[in-house]
Design a protein around this motif. Sequence first.
Motif, PDB file in Angstrom:
ATOM      1  N   ALA A 272       0.947  -1.273  -0.040  1.00  0.00           N
ATOM      2  CA  ALA A 272       0.205   0.044   0.010  1.00  0.00           C
ATOM      3  C   ALA A 272       0.882   1.201   0.008  1.00  0.00           C
ATOM      4  O   ALA A 272       0.539   2.166  -0.665  1.00  0.00           O
ATOM      5  CB  ALA A 272      -0.876  -0.114   1.336  1.00  0.00           C
ATOM      6  N   ILE A 273       1.932   1.313   0.856  1.00  0.00           N
ATOM      7  CA  ILE A 273       2.720   2.385   0.819  1.00  0.00           C
ATOM      8  C   ILE A 273       3.601   2.476  -0.568  1.00  0.00           C
ATOM      9  O   ILE A 273       3.618   3.623  -1.214  1.00  0.00           O
ATOM     10  CB  ILE A 273       3.946   2.117   1.890  1.00  0.00           C
ATOM     11  CG1 ILE A 273       3.286   2.195   3.148  1.00  0.00           C
ATOM     12  CG2 ILE A 273       5.182   3.207   1.784  1.00  0.00           C
ATOM     13  CD1 ILE A 273       4.233   1.817   4.342  1.00  0.00           C
ATOM     14  N   HIS A 274       4.043   1.452  -1.221  1.00  0.00           N
ATOM     15  CA  HIS A 274       4.434   1.369  -2.376  1.00  0.00           C
ATOM     16  C   HIS A 274       3.545   1.907  -3.576  1.00  0.00           C
ATOM     17  O   HIS A 274       4.149   2.759  -4.601  1.00  0.00           O
ATOM     18  CB  HIS A 274       4.975   0.091  -2.852  1.00  0.00           C
ATOM     19  CG  HIS A 274       5.694  -0.146  -3.938  1.00  0.00           C
ATOM     20  ND1 HIS A 274       5.382  -0.905  -5.088  1.00  0.00           N
ATOM     21  CD2 HIS A 274       7.052   0.547  -4.699  1.00  0.00           C
ATOM     22  CE1 HIS A 274       6.186  -0.641  -6.227  1.00  0.00           C
ATOM     23  NE2 HIS A 274       7.083   0.282  -5.808  1.00  0.00           N
ATOM     24  N   ALA A 275       2.351   1.661  -3.499  1.00  0.00           N
ATOM     25  CA  ALA A 275       1.333   2.275  -4.521  1.00  0.00           C
ATOM     26  C   ALA A 275       0.646   3.660  -4.124  1.00  0.00           C
ATOM     27  O   ALA A 275      -0.044   4.145  -4.918  1.00  0.00           O
ATOM     28  CB  ALA A 275       0.126   1.139  -4.459  1.00  0.00           C
ATOM     29  N   SER A 276       1.196   4.084  -3.130  1.00  0.00           N
ATOM     30  CA  SER A 276       0.698   5.485  -2.809  1.00  0.00           C
ATOM     31  C   SER A 276       1.369   6.605  -3.447  1.00  0.00           C
ATOM     32  O   SER A 276       2.496   6.354  -4.259  1.00  0.00           O
ATOM     33  CB  SER A 276       1.040   5.693  -1.118  1.00  0.00           C
ATOM     34  OG  SER A 276       2.221   5.994  -0.821  1.00  0.00           O
TER      35      SER A 276
ATOM     36  N   LEU B 114       9.974   4.400   1.401  1.00  0.00           N
ATOM     37  CA  LEU B 114      10.094   2.907   1.351  1.00  0.00           C
ATOM     38  C   LEU B 114      10.933   2.638   0.379  1.00  0.00           C
ATOM     39  O   LEU B 114      11.707   1.504   0.565  1.00  0.00           O
ATOM     40  CB  LEU B 114       8.721   2.330   0.882  1.00  0.00           C
ATOM     41  CG  LEU B 114       8.668   0.898   0.531  1.00  0.00           C
ATOM     42  CD1 LEU B 114       9.045  -0.003   1.733  1.00  0.00           C
ATOM     43  CD2 LEU B 114       7.004   0.601   0.021  1.00  0.00           C
ATOM     44  N   LEU B 115      11.020   3.239  -0.897  1.00  0.00           N
ATOM     45  CA  LEU B 115      11.792   2.818  -1.963  1.00  0.00           C
ATOM     46  C   LEU B 115      13.328   2.977  -1.590  1.00  0.00           C
ATOM     47  O   LEU B 115      14.134   2.282  -1.848  1.00  0.00           O
ATOM     48  CB  LEU B 115      11.618   3.658  -3.204  1.00  0.00           C
ATOM     49  CG  LEU B 115      10.237   3.252  -3.823  1.00  0.00           C
ATOM     50  CD1 LEU B 115      10.085   4.361  -5.348  1.00  0.00           C
ATOM     51  CD2 LEU B 115      10.123   1.726  -4.084  1.00  0.00           C
ATOM     52  N   ALA B 116      13.516   3.902  -0.590  1.00  0.00           N
ATOM     53  CA  ALA B 116      14.954   4.318  -0.354  1.00  0.00           C
ATOM     54  C   ALA B 116      15.457   3.339   0.794  1.00  0.00           C
ATOM     55  O   ALA B 116      16.548   3.036   0.847  1.00  0.00           O
ATOM     56  CB  ALA B 116      14.777   5.896   0.383  1.00  0.00           C
ATOM     57  N   MET B 117      14.477   3.039   1.614  1.00  0.00           N
ATOM     58  CA  MET B 117      14.907   1.860   2.520  1.00  0.00           C
ATOM     59  C   MET B 117      15.004   0.421   1.778  1.00  0.00           C
ATOM     60  O   MET B 117      16.117  -0.218   2.303  1.00  0.00           O
ATOM     61  CB  MET B 117      13.781   1.707   3.667  1.00  0.00           C
ATOM     62  CG  MET B 117      13.545   2.706   4.671  1.00  0.00           C
ATOM     63  SD  MET B 117      15.248   2.955   5.616  1.00  0.00           S
ATOM     64  CE  MET B 117      15.252   1.145   6.102  1.00  0.00           C
ATOM     65  N   MET B 118      14.166   0.300   0.865  1.00  0.00           N
ATOM     66  CA  MET B 118      14.705  -1.022   0.228  1.00  0.00           C
ATOM     67  C   MET B 118      15.893  -0.881  -0.728  1.00  0.00           C
ATOM     68  O   MET B 118      16.735  -1.837  -0.677  1.00  0.00           O
ATOM     69  CB  MET B 118      13.276  -1.130  -0.833  1.00  0.00           C
ATOM     70  CG  MET B 118      12.123  -1.453  -0.097  1.00  0.00           C
ATOM     71  SD  MET B 118      10.877  -2.218  -1.227  1.00  0.00           S
ATOM     72  CE  MET B 118      11.330  -4.027  -1.571  1.00  0.00           C
TER      73      MET B 118
END
Length: 230
Positions: free
Chosen positions: A176-180, A186-190
């Motif tokens: 849900a965070i990725h699609a927001s 989130l992308l930075a943490m991944m």
Amino acid sequence: MTSSIRYTRSLGPSSLIHALKSRQSLHCTAHTVTFLAKLPQDDTPDHEIAQHTDSWDYGCGSELGIFAIFEHEDHPLEVHTSSPPQEDQHNPDIHKNHVWLDPSTQPLPFEQGIYIRSPEELAKILHSTSVEEAQNTLKEYRNQPVESVYESAISHARQLEQDLQNLHAQMHQLQAIHASDHPEHLLAMMKQLALPTWLLSVHPEHLSPLLRSALEHLHLHLQQTGSQHP
């Protein structure tokens, strides 16, 4: 008629529980294809074959054990060397020794395999010419009835299944965070953890324990830093 171990098979918790309780099929009933890992038929030392077959590293193999699959020489399994399109997320460059079965045309009965819990057990039976011979070898090596081995495996699988369900719920939050509209954190943490975003679309039981641990760490860190389900 002789037979020998040609493949290994890794099951997730629910499939393992069903296989050990029903003793009917080693197919992955939840998917249209079933993957097997080929074992080398050369002069590779037994301990290396047993230790490095990637059925241990794929999904829940290292946690729940795997099956050694016997193949009759005069009735070889009809396998596909590449997964059907969009039916499997294996990377062929990583899993070069994987093959696939079609459950609708190729039976894989429970009696064709034997449940093993460790590379040491696999090494013990690599030269067995039948399931019966392998069972006798393992019974002596384990010094415990096969029923108690199955009961322990089922109990362990049930606990792992619950843990994976909890992780699956966490992954839905990450999706849900990725699609927001603001997935940057989130992308930075991944990226920092060297995690590809496709992990968010795969069921946790198909990920190695290391990848699952990384996802749990990611989810916990996002909670601590204030990023919540949008």
